[in-house]
Enzyme design. Structure first.
Site, PDB file in Angstrom:
ATOM      1  N   THR A  10      11.617  -6.371  15.939  1.00  0.00           N
ATOM      2  CA  THR A  10      13.043  -6.355  16.255  1.00  0.00           C
ATOM      3  C   THR A  10      13.662  -7.745  16.258  1.00  0.00           C
ATOM      4  OG1 THR A  10      12.593  -6.489  18.629  1.00  0.00           O
ATOM      5  CG2 THR A  10      12.749  -4.283  17.662  1.00  0.00           C
TER       6      THR A  10
ATOM      7  N   ARG B 265       5.788  -8.974  19.465  1.00  0.00           N
ATOM      8  CA  ARG B 265       5.909 -10.298  20.081  1.00  0.00           C
ATOM      9  C   ARG B 265       4.812 -11.224  19.543  1.00  0.00           C
ATOM     10  NH1 ARG B 265       9.294  -9.685  24.457  1.00  0.00           N
ATOM     11  NH2 ARG B 265       9.472  -7.556  25.293  1.00  0.00           N
TER      12      ARG B 265
ATOM     13  N   HIS C  39      24.211   1.318  12.265  1.00  0.00           N
ATOM     14  CA  HIS C  39      25.331   2.252  12.365  1.00  0.00           C
ATOM     15  C   HIS C  39      26.046   2.046  13.695  1.00  0.00           C
ATOM     16  CE1 HIS C  39      23.773   4.388   8.851  1.00  0.00           C
ATOM     17  NE2 HIS C  39      22.577   4.283   9.410  1.00  0.00           N
TER      18      HIS C  39
ATOM     19  N   SER D 271      -0.828  -3.613  13.270  1.00  0.00           N
ATOM     20  CA  SER D 271      -0.450  -2.244  12.909  1.00  0.00           C
ATOM     21  C   SER D 271       0.362  -1.579  14.013  1.00  0.00           C
ATOM     22  CB  SER D 271      -1.704  -1.423  12.614  1.00  0.00           C
ATOM     23  OG  SER D 271      -2.541  -1.364  13.748  1.00  0.00           O
TER      24      SER D 271
ATOM     25  N   ASN E 193       0.836  -1.196   0.000  1.00  0.00           N
ATOM     26  CA  ASN E 193       0.000   0.000   0.000  1.00  0.00           C
ATOM     27  C   ASN E 193       0.878   1.257   0.000  1.00  0.00           C
ATOM     28  OD1 ASN E 193      -2.413   1.583   0.284  1.00  0.00           O
ATOM     29  ND2 ASN E 193      -3.347  -0.144   1.348  1.00  0.00           N
TER      30      ASN E 193
END
Length: 220
Positions: free
Chosen positions: A184, A199, A125, A179, A95
Site C-alpha cells: 500500500t 512493511r 474510485h 508472498s 509467472n
C-alpha cells in the site's frame, strides 16, 4: 505474428487521460471501452498460444504493450485493462495468472521476477457510494469515475506469489516482497518486505548471498 491484434497508443482525450494517471476520468468512455475490449481479445489470443516458444508468443505483444524488453516473458493467464500503459524492461519474468490494471503506467525495470497470481492495480474510485455508482449523463451515456496513480517497480525486484500492489506505489531497486503481501506504500530499495499491509523488515545485504552454498554444491 508480430503486432497481431495490437492497438495504437491512446489517441482520444479519454484514452490520454487514462494513460496520464492522477486526474479523475470517465472509465466508461466509449473510446476506453473499445480499448479494453481490444485488449481482452489480444490477451485471449496470447494466452491460447501456450505451445509456442516464449519469444514467439511475446512477439504478439510488441506494438500492443507500451514496451516489451528483450528476454521478458508473460506466462499464461496474464490480463490487462488496456495494454498500452504496461512497460516491461529486459529479462523480466511473470509467472501464471498475473493481472495489470493499467489505467496509468505500470513500469517494470530490468530483471524483475514476479510470482503467480500477482496483481498490479492502478484504479481508484470515489469513496462515497453515490459517486462510485454508474451515473447517467445528460446525453444518456453512463459515467464511471476513476483515477489511476502509476505503479513503478525497480530493476532486480523479486515479488513472490499472490502479491497485490496498490495504486501509486513505487518498489525500489533490488527489493524482495514476500508472498501474500498487500503493498500500500512505497518500499525502499534493497529491502525485504512482507505483510498486509506490506512493511520493510530488514535490508538485504551480502550476508544473504548463497554463493558459498552454490559453490559447495558444484553448481556455481
Amino acid at each position: 505474428m508480430a503486432g497481431d491484434g495490437a492497438c495504437a497508443p491512446p489517441c482520444g482525450p479519454a484514452a490520454r487521460a487514462a494513460s496520464a494517471g492522477g486526474a479523475w476520468f470517465d472509465s466508461a468512455d466509449p473510446a476506453l471501452v473499445r480499448d479494453h475490449v481490444r485488449a481482452c481479445e489480444v490477451m485471449a489470443r496470447f494466452n491460447a498460444q501456450q505451445g509456442m516458444p516464449d519469444a514467439e508468443r511475446m512477439e504478439m505483444l510488441h506494438g500492443f504493450l507500451g514496451a516489451v524488453g528483450e528476454g521478458s516473458t508473460l506466462s499464461a493467464g496474464a490480463q490487462v485493462d488496456y495494454g498500452y500503459n504496461l512497460f516491461l524492461g529486459r529479462n523480466c519474468f511473470f509467472n501464471f495468472n498475473c493481472t495489470f490494471l493499467d489505467g496509468a503506467p505500470i513500469t517494470f525495470g530490468d530483471d524483475v521476477a514476479v510470482g503467480p497470481g500477482c496483481s498490479f492495480v492502478t484504479p481508484l474510485h470515489p469513496l462515497l457510494a453515490r459517486e462510485r455508482a454508474r451515473q447517467e449523463g445528460a446525453d444518456g451515456a453512463g459515467r464511471v469515475w476513476e483515477r489511476s496513480p502509476p505503479i513503478t517497480v525497480g530493476s532486480g525486484v523479486w515479488i513472490a506469489a499472490n502479491v497485490t500492489v496498490n495504486p501509486g506505489v513505487t518498489i525500489g531497486e533490488g527489493a524482495v516482497i514476500g508472498s501474500g503481501s498487500v503493498v500500500t506504500r512505497d518500499i525502499p530499495p534493497r529491502m525485504l518486505a512482507y505483510g498486509n499491509p506490506c512493511r520493510p523488515v530488514r535490508e538485504i545485504t551480502e550476508a544473504d548471498s548463497v554463493a558459498d552454498a552454490l559453490a559447495e554444491a558444484g553448481i556455481a
